[in-house]
Design a protein around this motif. Structure first.
Motif, PDB file in Angstrom:
ATOM      1  N   PRO A  98       5.954 -47.386 -58.868  1.00  0.00           N
ATOM      2  CA  PRO A  98       6.729 -46.472 -57.784  1.00  0.00           C
ATOM      3  C   PRO A  98       8.042 -46.814 -57.864  1.00  0.00           C
ATOM      4  CG  PRO A  98       4.766 -48.030 -57.087  1.00  0.00           C
ATOM      5  CD  PRO A  98       5.074 -48.396 -58.317  1.00  0.00           C
ATOM      6  N   LEU A  99       8.666 -45.660 -57.551  1.00  0.00           N
ATOM      7  CA  LEU A  99      10.009 -45.649 -57.725  1.00  0.00           C
ATOM      8  C   LEU A  99      10.888 -46.425 -56.804  1.00  0.00           C
ATOM      9  CD1 LEU A  99      10.523 -41.682 -57.803  1.00  0.00           C
ATOM     10  CD2 LEU A  99      10.347 -43.456 -59.849  1.00  0.00           C
ATOM     11  N   THR A 100      10.253 -46.909 -55.662  1.00  0.00           N
ATOM     12  CA  THR A 100      10.592 -47.957 -54.747  1.00  0.00           C
ATOM     13  C   THR A 100       9.423 -49.087 -54.515  1.00  0.00           C
ATOM     14  OG1 THR A 100      10.226 -46.717 -52.962  1.00  0.00           O
ATOM     15  CG2 THR A 100      12.263 -46.416 -53.590  1.00  0.00           C
ATOM     16  N   ALA A 101       9.792 -49.986 -54.169  1.00  0.00           N
ATOM     17  CA  ALA A 101       8.889 -51.287 -53.789  1.00  0.00           C
ATOM     18  C   ALA A 101       7.997 -50.547 -52.915  1.00  0.00           C
ATOM     19  CB  ALA A 101       9.567 -52.498 -53.551  1.00  0.00           C
ATOM     20  N   PRO A 102       6.534 -50.769 -53.155  1.00  0.00           N
ATOM     21  CA  PRO A 102       5.651 -50.594 -52.100  1.00  0.00           C
ATOM     22  C   PRO A 102       6.076 -51.213 -50.859  1.00  0.00           C
ATOM     23  CG  PRO A 102       4.786 -51.064 -54.292  1.00  0.00           C
ATOM     24  CD  PRO A 102       6.201 -51.540 -54.298  1.00  0.00           C
ATOM     25  N   SER A 103       5.628 -50.747 -49.605  1.00  0.00           N
ATOM     26  CA  SER A 103       5.712 -51.457 -48.395  1.00  0.00           C
ATOM     27  C   SER A 103       4.676 -50.871 -47.389  1.00  0.00           C
ATOM     28  CB  SER A 103       7.320 -51.034 -48.087  1.00  0.00           C
ATOM     29  OG  SER A 103       7.312 -49.760 -47.603  1.00  0.00           O
TER      30      SER A 103
ATOM     31  N   VAL B 113      -0.058 -44.992 -53.038  1.00  0.00           N
ATOM     32  CA  VAL B 113      -1.316 -45.779 -53.359  1.00  0.00           C
ATOM     33  C   VAL B 113      -1.638 -45.451 -54.656  1.00  0.00           C
ATOM     34  CG1 VAL B 113      -3.549 -46.043 -52.651  1.00  0.00           C
ATOM     35  CG2 VAL B 113      -1.671 -45.976 -50.887  1.00  0.00           C
ATOM     36  N   VAL B 114      -1.597 -44.110 -54.843  1.00  0.00           N
ATOM     37  CA  VAL B 114      -2.084 -43.625 -56.330  1.00  0.00           C
ATOM     38  C   VAL B 114      -1.636 -44.386 -57.484  1.00  0.00           C
ATOM     39  CG1 VAL B 114      -2.290 -41.764 -57.902  1.00  0.00           C
ATOM     40  CG2 VAL B 114      -2.922 -41.461 -55.582  1.00  0.00           C
ATOM     41  N   ARG B 115      -0.120 -44.461 -57.315  1.00  0.00           N
ATOM     42  CA  ARG B 115       0.811 -45.111 -58.502  1.00  0.00           C
ATOM     43  C   ARG B 115       0.633 -46.694 -58.641  1.00  0.00           C
ATOM     44  NH1 ARG B 115       5.468 -43.460 -60.538  1.00  0.00           N
ATOM     45  NH2 ARG B 115       6.200 -41.365 -60.169  1.00  0.00           N
TER      46      ARG B 115
END
Length: 356
Positions: free
Chosen positions: A160-165, A2-4
């Motif tokens: 984010p290193l991976t897609a937000p989900s 969330v911060v990213r």
């Protein structure tokens, strides 16, 4: 995560807020007409529209996989290209590429945050406004170049290193258009156009009032600062109000704020007030939609796509109107779009009351 996402949205807001002040700078550098330079906004939101529309029809796996990766590459690539000291139409191509990445990221993050709750939507869109408040001042100091290069690096670091989900029910059925959905789309088309037109043409309007180019560019931070404050603080003040009541009051207040920017001495304060009044409209609309329509992911994709269309077209139409009349006519053209938005909201309220 969330911060990213919040930091990323702050950088996205900073980037978008540079487009309006960049218009007069490009006009002076490349000897462009106002309408031609205004294509910068159309190109950016045109790219955003394409990626948002494509993302809306993809499955969750594709939207949070390939779409995220492609968007994460295109946005910093466009920013890097915009940092180059190249003449027109290279800046137009650069913002279109950046827009393709921008739209995909906005769709993914907004949808995921909406699934988590309205608080998260307000958070990321509030940081978007805070970042946007810094954009005009920075563009007036740097005139682009280094700023866009730093933004490209910042976006890469914030992603984010991976897609937000987020956990959500799978929506297997196709989204069926309804009158309510079409009205919500029309309402956000008008609102998004108003917000982008004000931010895009504010510097031009202030210059017509007699402010210098750098001063006008720096003063546009006030609109974005007001927008951030409206999104973060107004929901607290209006706690317990239904979303439609917040929207109607905000639109009426925006109409009053237009009279303030018509006066030279009060114009900068007027843009701050317009930002504060307009701030809660978008989050409140998402909350209203969530309470009214099923299939939130696909509905969000649909309304965001139409909102991007409003971002791309309404400021351009207003730009041609300003060119045919005067930059000082901005309040009149924005008032027309605001009236359309308010009319649609009143129709939505009447339909819902009739269905109860």
């Amino acid at each position: 995560m969330v911060v990213r996402c919040a930091v990323l949205f702050g950088l996205l807001g900073l980037f978008q807020a540079t487009l309006g002040p960049l218009i007069p700078l490009l006009r002076d550098r490349d000897d462009l007409s106002p309408a031609t330079a205004g294509l910068l906004v159309t190109g950016f939101f045109g790219g955003s529209l394409v990626s948002t529309a494509v993302g809306g029809v993809l499955s969750d796996r594709w939207a949070r996989g390939p779409l995220y990766i492609v968007s994460a590459v295109l946005l910093p690539a466009g920013l890097g290209l915009l940092a180059l000291p190249a003449g027109w139409p290279v800046p137009l191509f650069a913002v279109a590429v950046a827009g393709l990445g921008f739209g995909g990221l906005v769709l993914i993050v907004n949808t995921v945050m909406a699934m988590r709750g309205l608080t998260y939507v307000n958070l990321v869109n509030g940081t978007y406004g805070l970042g946007a408040a810094a954009g005009p001042a920075l563009i007036s100091l740097t005139h682009g170049g280094l700023l866009f290069a730093v933004l490209a690096v910042g976006v890469l670091a914030a992603l984010p290193l991976t897609a937000p989900s987020a956990e959500a029910a799978v929506e297997k059925e196709r989204l069926r258009p309804s009158v309510l959905l079409l009205l919500f789309c029309a309402m956000l088309f008008c609102y998004a156009g108003v917000e982008t037109a004000l931010s895009s043409w504010e510097a031009t309007h202030l210059r017509a009032h007699g402010y210098g180019a750098d001063t006008a560019a720096a003063l546009t931070s006030l609109f974005w600062l007001g927008l951030a404050g409206g999104r973060l603080l107004v929901p607290v003040v209006t706690r317990g109000w239904p979303p439609q009541r917040i929207i109607v009051c905000a639109l009426l207040a925006c109409g009053a704020g237009l009279s303030v920017i018509a006066v030279e001495v009060s114009a900068p304060v007027g843009f701050f007030l317009l930002g504060a009044f307009a701030g809660p409209i978008f989050p409140a609309t998402l909350a209203w939609i969530a309470r009214t329509l099923p299939q939130p992911r696909r509905v969000n994709a649909a309304v965001l796509t139409v909102a991007m269309l409003g971002n791309a077209t309404v400021p351009t139409v207003i730009g041609y109107g300003l060119q045919a009349t005067s930059p000082l006519a901005l309040p009149l053209f924005v008032a027309i779009a605001l009236a359309g938005c308010l009319g649609i909201v009143l129709v939505l309220r009447a339909r819902q009351v009739g269905e109860v």
